[in-house]
Design a protein around this motif. Structure first.
Motif, mmCIF file in Angstrom:
data_model
loop_
_atom_site.group_PDB
_atom_site.id
_atom_site.type_symbol
_atom_site.label_atom_id
_atom_site.label_comp_id
_atom_site.label_asym_id
_atom_site.label_seq_id
_atom_site.Cartn_x
_atom_site.Cartn_y
_atom_site.Cartn_z
ATOM 1 N N ALA A 81 0.846 -1.198 0.000
ATOM 2 C CA ALA A 81 0.000 0.000 0.000
ATOM 3 C C ALA A 81 0.876 1.241 0.000
ATOM 4 C CB ALA A 81 -0.909 -0.013 1.223
ATOM 5 N N ASP A 82 0.490 2.223 -0.801
ATOM 6 C CA ASP A 82 1.233 3.488 -0.834
ATOM 7 C C ASP A 82 0.299 4.647 -0.552
ATOM 8 O OD1 ASP A 82 0.090 4.697 -3.308
ATOM 9 O OD2 ASP A 82 1.032 2.982 -4.298
ATOM 10 N N GLU A 83 0.884 5.793 -0.305
ATOM 11 C CA GLU A 83 0.126 7.024 -0.088
ATOM 12 C C GLU A 83 0.468 7.961 -1.239
ATOM 13 O OE1 GLU A 83 1.110 8.523 3.744
ATOM 14 O OE2 GLU A 83 0.592 6.657 4.786
ATOM 15 N N GLY A 84 -0.362 7.944 -2.252
ATOM 16 C CA GLY A 84 -0.083 8.744 -3.429
ATOM 17 C C GLY A 84 -1.350 9.210 -4.101
ATOM 18 N N PRO A 85 -1.225 9.727 -5.297
ATOM 19 C CA PRO A 85 -2.405 10.251 -6.014
ATOM 20 C C PRO A 85 -3.330 9.166 -6.538
ATOM 21 C CG PRO A 85 -0.462 10.382 -7.409
ATOM 22 C CD PRO A 85 0.026 9.928 -6.067
ATOM 23 N N GLY A 86 -2.915 7.907 -6.466
ATOM 24 C CA GLY A 86 -3.747 6.831 -7.002
ATOM 25 C C GLY A 86 -3.586 6.666 -8.504
ATOM 26 N N ILE A 87 -4.257 5.664 -9.032
ATOM 27 C CA ILE A 87 -4.177 5.340 -10.464
ATOM 28 C C ILE A 87 -5.408 5.914 -11.161
ATOM 29 C CG2 ILE A 87 -4.026 3.464 -12.152
ATOM 30 C CD1 ILE A 87 -2.855 1.723 -9.897
#
Length: 473
Positions: free
Chosen positions: A404-410
């Motif tokens: 799991a990451d914390e980013g803008p998403g796909i």
């Protein structure tokens, strides 16, 4: 010296009727199991009915007049219809049973009605219907002869054509003698000739039908032989192509081994030298930006080369690899060691499983986890953590890796294709669009799945490796 016994007309009818019955039985015996069963049954039933008609007609003097006429006509015209249906079916045409039944009913009804008017009209009508029926058989046999290029079918056609001509001659004689009595019509000059023609037609037509069946059987045998030869030729060609493909595959594998040794080894050596230089210079002199950049470039080249080689070798295999018990802590340590040193602190390990080992292909899982972690580190917001979580699944029994990451998403438009080969999220991130393709394929080879869910708060990749399977080795 004994004089030959003359045959009266009734005896001749019996003889011709028995010939029809005997030939029908003989044809059925010869062709059963060798020719189309339904067509053979229609032909033999029609020939047998013609024989029964002649026997009934021979016994008409001993039977009530009207029932004998009706029975003879039913058997006779039904026999014509069944033989016509057999020839029509040989051309693979649908059978017009309704039309045939209507024509037989019409003929069987018209003859008794004509007899009620005048027996001479009954004789005339019966001859006309028999002529039309014989012409219909002639026409259908000729059509079959053209459709199947069969001389035997033509032989059947000529047999009924001759009978049709004789019936026309008798019809003309009867029509010209309408003033004579019915007994005189019955003993007209051509009665014996017509009976002889029916007997020869029975022999000629049945022999023609048997000959046609033999021709079709020979053609089927030749066709099967040609198909077998074609299949054999195709199999030999396929074997030759397979041998050529195996040779090409061996050449490719050898080339890949050369690339792996001749290219990867110098890259690893260069990385080791740069790492040694960095360690030696640590704290002694100011940091050298070019040195760190060179190390990053070498890592990217090595990772791209590893992915390319993986796609060219293991990813194209259809055979499942052997699954071995693998220490999960060791696997995680190898994967973290594959990541850039400066990125490792961002990876947080969360163990929600007491399992120490799991059945998997360690090489494929190392490659899959390395790619999915590298992808998360590259696309997440810089500096944010990436969580690697290991959990158990009871239904189905499996070990699950979640990244799991914390980013803008796909992007929603990209999400359904994210595991496809060549798909990239951003062009400013180094890569060839192979990473996630390798992840999914590595899981598929182990019978597992790779899934993703994403929103504006980040993405979660779920890699599921089934357990409880037999060792693939």
């Amino acid at each position: 010296m004994l004089a030959p016994l003359p045959l009266d007309v009734a005896t001749t009818w019996v003889l011709v009727g028995l010939i029809h019955l005997g030939l029908a039985a003989a044809v059925w015996t010869v062709l059963t199991g060798r020719h189309d069963r339904r067509s053979t049954l229609l032909w033999c039933a029609g020939s047998a009915m013609a024989g029964v008609m002649m026997l009934v007609y021979a016994a008409r003097g001993a039977l009530p007049h009207l029932p004998a006429i009706v029975a003879a006509n039913i058997f006779g015209y039904a026999g014509f219809a069944l033989r016509w249906a057999a020839l029509h079916r040989e051309r693979e045409r649908p059978l017009p049973w309704g039309t045939l039944a209507a024509l037989v009913t019409l003929a069987c009804t018209a003859v008794p009605l004509l007899d009620a008017v005048d027996p001479r009209w009954r004789v005339l009508g019966n001859l006309a219907f028999n002529t039309l029926a014989s012409l219909a058989l002639w026409h259908e046999a000729r059509a079959l002869s053209r459709a199947r290029a069969s001389r035997s079918a033509a032989m059947v056609g000529w047999a009924y054509g001759v009978v049709a001509l004789l019936l026309l001659a008798r019809l003309a004689a009867v029509f010209s003698g309408l003033g004579a009595s019915p007994s005189q019509l019955a003993t007209a000059f051509d009665t014996e000739l017509l009976l002889l023609a029916w007997m020869l037609t029975a022999l000629w037509a049945n022999l023609g039908y048997v000959g046609f069946a033999i021709e079709m059987a020979e053609r089927r045998a030749r066709l099967r032989g040609a198909q077998l030869a074609e299949v054999t030729e195709q199999r030999e060609l396929a074997e030759q192509q397979a041998q050529a493909l195996r040779a090409l595959s061996d050449e490719r594998q050898e080339l890949l081994r050369v690339i792996s040794h001749e290219v990867r080894q110098p890259l690893h050596n260069a990385q080791a030298v740069l790492q040694g230089v960095a360690d030696a210079m640590h704290g002694a002199v100011p940091a050298v930006p070019g040195l760190d950049r060179a190390r990053r470039v070498l890592r990217e080249i090595t990772r791209s080369l590893d992915n390319t080689l993986a796609v060219s070798t293991r990813m194209i295999e259809d055979r499942a690899p052997p699954l071995r018990d693998t220490d999960l802590d060791m696997l995680v340590g190898l994967v973290l060691g594959d990541l850039p040193e400066e990125e490792r602190p961002r990876v947080r390990l969360q163990r929600d499983s007491a399992v120490r080992t799991a059945a998997m292909d360690v090489g494929l899982m190392r490659l899959a986890l390395r790619n999915v972690l590298a992808n998360a580190l590259a696309y997440a917001t810089p500096g944010t953590p990436v969580t690697l979580r290991i959990v158990d699944s009871e239904e189905p029994l499996a070990v699950v890796f979640e990244v799991a990451d914390e980013g803008p998403g796909i992007a929603p438009a990209l999400l359904p294709r994210v595991f496809e080969r060549g798909v990239r999220g951003r062009h400013d991130v180094h890569g060839q669009g192979l990473g996630l393709f390798i992840v999914r394929r590595a899981l598929q080879l182990q019978g597992g799945t790779a899934e993703v869910r994403s929103d504006a708060g980040g993405s979660v990749f779920t890699l599921t490796v089934p357990q409880g399977q037999e060792d693939g080795g």
